[in-house]
Design an enzyme around this catalytic site. Structure first.
Site, PDB file in Angstrom:
ATOM      1  N   GLU A   1      -3.179  25.155  15.798  1.00 20.06           N
ATOM      2  CA  GLU A   1      -4.061  23.993  15.936  1.00 20.06           C
ATOM      3  C   GLU A   1      -3.302  22.782  16.480  1.00 20.06           C
ATOM      4  O   GLU A   1      -3.835  22.039  17.309  1.00 20.06           O
ATOM      5  CB  GLU A   1      -4.713  23.693  14.577  1.00 20.06           C
ATOM      6  CG  GLU A   1      -5.679  24.815  14.185  1.00 20.06           C
ATOM      7  CD  GLU A   1      -6.149  24.775  12.731  1.00 20.06           C
ATOM      8  OE1 GLU A   1      -5.794  23.806  12.018  1.00 20.06           O
ATOM      9  OE2 GLU A   1      -6.865  25.708  12.312  1.00 20.06           O
TER      10      GLU A   1
ATOM     11  N   TYR B   1     -12.315  26.819  16.276  1.00 21.32           N
ATOM     12  CA  TYR B   1     -13.059  27.543  15.244  1.00 21.32           C
ATOM     13  C   TYR B   1     -13.287  29.018  15.602  1.00 21.32           C
ATOM     14  O   TYR B   1     -14.230  29.638  15.102  1.00 21.32           O
ATOM     15  CB  TYR B   1     -14.396  26.850  14.965  1.00 21.32           C
ATOM     16  CG  TYR B   1     -14.271  25.636  14.065  1.00 21.32           C
ATOM     17  CD1 TYR B   1     -13.651  25.725  12.814  1.00 21.32           C
ATOM     18  CD2 TYR B   1     -14.814  24.400  14.430  1.00 21.32           C
ATOM     19  CE1 TYR B   1     -13.556  24.620  11.971  1.00 21.32           C
ATOM     20  CE2 TYR B   1     -14.717  23.293  13.590  1.00 21.32           C
ATOM     21  CZ  TYR B   1     -14.085  23.420  12.360  1.00 21.32           C
ATOM     22  OH  TYR B   1     -14.002  22.330  11.521  1.00 21.32           O
TER      23      TYR B   1
ATOM     24  N   ASN C   1     -18.306  17.875   5.756  1.00 22.70           N
ATOM     25  CA  ASN C   1     -17.332  17.770   4.661  1.00 22.70           C
ATOM     26  C   ASN C   1     -16.096  16.962   5.056  1.00 22.70           C
ATOM     27  O   ASN C   1     -15.002  17.190   4.564  1.00 22.70           O
ATOM     28  CB  ASN C   1     -16.982  19.157   4.097  1.00 22.70           C
ATOM     29  CG  ASN C   1     -16.355  20.070   5.129  1.00 22.70           C
ATOM     30  OD1 ASN C   1     -16.131  19.673   6.266  1.00 22.70           O
ATOM     31  ND2 ASN C   1     -16.043  21.291   4.735  1.00 22.70           N
TER      32      ASN C   1
ATOM     33  N   HIS D   1     -10.885  18.233   8.218  1.00 20.65           N
ATOM     34  CA  HIS D   1     -10.359  19.582   8.464  1.00 20.65           C
ATOM     35  C   HIS D   1      -8.866  19.577   8.191  1.00 20.65           C
ATOM     36  O   HIS D   1      -8.182  18.591   8.500  1.00 20.65           O
ATOM     37  CB  HIS D   1     -10.579  20.005   9.925  1.00 20.65           C
ATOM     38  CG  HIS D   1      -9.722  21.184  10.298  1.00 20.65           C
ATOM     39  ND1 HIS D   1     -10.092  22.468   9.988  1.00 20.65           N
ATOM     40  CD2 HIS D   1      -8.495  21.253  10.881  1.00 20.65           C
ATOM     41  CE1 HIS D   1      -9.108  23.290  10.385  1.00 20.65           C
ATOM     42  NE2 HIS D   1      -8.143  22.579  10.932  1.00 20.65           N
TER      43      HIS D   1
ATOM     44  N   LYS E   1     -13.380  14.477  10.609  1.00 18.29           N
ATOM     45  CA  LYS E   1     -14.498  14.987  11.409  1.00 18.29           C
ATOM     46  C   LYS E   1     -15.442  13.830  11.781  1.00 18.29           C
ATOM     47  O   LYS E   1     -15.335  12.734  11.218  1.00 18.29           O
ATOM     48  CB  LYS E   1     -15.226  16.076  10.616  1.00 18.29           C
ATOM     49  CG  LYS E   1     -14.343  17.305  10.317  1.00 18.29           C
ATOM     50  CD  LYS E   1     -15.134  18.362   9.555  1.00 18.29           C
ATOM     51  CE  LYS E   1     -14.283  19.580   9.231  1.00 18.29           C
ATOM     52  NZ  LYS E   1     -15.055  20.646   8.553  1.00 18.29           N
TER      53      LYS E   1
HETATM   54  P1  GTP Z   1     -11.838  23.439   7.673  1.00 16.96           P
HETATM   55  O1  GTP Z   1     -10.656  22.669   7.187  1.00 16.96           O
HETATM   56  O2  GTP Z   1     -12.871  22.574   8.339  1.00 16.96           O
HETATM   57  O3  GTP Z   1     -11.455  24.656   8.486  1.00 16.96           O
HETATM   58  O4  GTP Z   1     -12.565  23.928   6.351  1.00 16.96           O
HETATM   59  P2  GTP Z   1     -12.138  25.108   5.393  1.00 16.96           P
HETATM   60  O5  GTP Z   1     -10.874  25.769   5.872  1.00 16.96           O
HETATM   61  O6  GTP Z   1     -12.150  24.523   4.020  1.00 16.96           O
HETATM   62  O7  GTP Z   1     -13.348  26.085   5.557  1.00 16.96           O
HETATM   63  P3  GTP Z   1     -13.578  27.264   6.613  1.00 16.96           P
HETATM   64  O8  GTP Z   1     -12.446  27.337   7.586  1.00 16.96           O
HETATM   65  O9  GTP Z   1     -13.956  28.468   5.854  1.00 16.96           O
HETATM   66  O10 GTP Z   1     -14.880  26.749   7.359  1.00 16.96           O
HETATM   67  C1  GTP Z   1     -14.751  25.861   8.447  1.00 16.96           C
HETATM   68  C2  GTP Z   1     -15.838  24.817   8.375  1.00 16.96           C
HETATM   69  O11 GTP Z   1     -17.079  25.434   8.623  1.00 16.96           O
HETATM   70  C3  GTP Z   1     -16.011  24.150   7.015  1.00 16.96           C
HETATM   71  O12 GTP Z   1     -15.163  23.043   6.827  1.00 16.96           O
HETATM   72  C4  GTP Z   1     -17.443  23.696   7.063  1.00 16.96           C
HETATM   73  O13 GTP Z   1     -17.557  22.418   7.647  1.00 16.96           O
HETATM   74  C5  GTP Z   1     -18.092  24.723   7.954  1.00 16.96           C
HETATM   75  N1  GTP Z   1     -18.882  25.644   7.176  1.00 16.96           N
HETATM   76  C6  GTP Z   1     -18.455  26.598   6.317  1.00 16.96           C
HETATM   77  N2  GTP Z   1     -19.493  27.239   5.764  1.00 16.96           N
HETATM   78  C7  GTP Z   1     -20.606  26.666   6.310  1.00 16.96           C
HETATM   79  C8  GTP Z   1     -21.997  26.890   6.165  1.00 16.96           C
HETATM   80  O14 GTP Z   1     -22.439  27.755   5.406  1.00 16.96           O
HETATM   81  N3  GTP Z   1     -22.836  26.098   6.905  1.00 16.96           N
HETATM   82  C9  GTP Z   1     -22.355  25.127   7.759  1.00 16.96           C
HETATM   83  N4  GTP Z   1     -23.217  24.375   8.459  1.00 16.96           N
HETATM   84  N5  GTP Z   1     -21.067  24.899   7.911  1.00 16.96           N
HETATM   85  C10 GTP Z   1     -20.204  25.653   7.204  1.00 16.96           C
HETATM   86 MG    MG Z   2     -10.590  26.447   7.874  1.00 19.23          MG
END
Ligand code: GTP
Ligand code: MG
Length: 148
Positions: free
Chosen positions: A126, A49, A112, A115, A9
């Site tokens: 994707e 997303y 974080n 992805h 990211k």
């Molecule tokens: P990805 O690999 O990025 O998809 O992460 P993930 O699969 O571990 O998590 P998820 O798909 O549930 O969420 C997608 C992304 O949304 C996360 O990686 C975070 O960067 C972001 N995200 C999730 N929860 C929050 C939140 O509460 N606040 C913010 N700002 N971002 C969030």
């Molecule tokens: Mg995810």
């Protein structure tokens, strides 16, 4: 062989972590089959997303992922989807174990670092959003006989 979509990211790019992240997946034994540095458009971010459209942080997420270049990658190997998720660590870096990418480098859930696709279906979806067919390279590597 299974493929997954991984992306450093914009925070990971700015923090000079592209090389370290590639090194981890290479050293594990996965094969890089596609990669590009790109600035993600709002339209692509919204498609990528889409599952989070109703979440309160959706706008913030789209703004963040489009805020600067990201490094998109396609990786191949046995169980690469689930293994990459383990190597990334939990979504919230507070819960991610040391030794994982988010555990070692992440501080907040919003930034974080990386992805990774979470299922076979999302990997297919994707990869096709981010790469044209001809951008995914079909080749063999000599180390495969020492890995499998
Ligand atoms: P990805 O690999 O990025 O998809 O992460 P993930 O699969 O571990 O998590 P998820 O798909 O549930 O969420 C997608 C992304 O949304 C996360 O990686 C975070 O960067 C972001 N995200 C999730 N929860 C929050 C939140 O509460 N606040 C913010 N700002 N971002 C969030
Ligand atoms: Mg995810």
């Amino acid at each position: 062989m299974e493929k997954t979509f991984l992306m450093v990211k914009p925070d990971g790019v700015q923090r000079n972590l592209i090389g370290d992240i590639i090194r981890r997946f290479e050293a594990k034994g996965f094969k890089l089959v596609g990669a590009k540095l790109m600035t993600i458009s709002a339209q692509l971010a919204e498609q990528h997303y889409a599952e989070h459209k109703e979440r309160p942080f959706f706008g913030e997420l789209v703004d963040f992922i489009t805020s600067g270049p990201a490094f998109a990658m396609a990786w191949e190997g046995e169980n690469v989807i689930a293994t990459a998720r383990e190597m990334m660590g939990k979504t919230n870096p507070i819960e991610a174990l040391p030794g994982t990418i988010r555990g070692d480098y992440g501080m907040t859930v919003g930034k974080n670092i990386i992805h990774g696709s979470d299922s076979v279906e999302s990997a297919k979806r994707e990869l096709s959003l981010f790469f044209k067919d001809e951008e995914l390279i079909d080749y063999s590597k000599q180390d495969a006989i020492w890995i499998y």
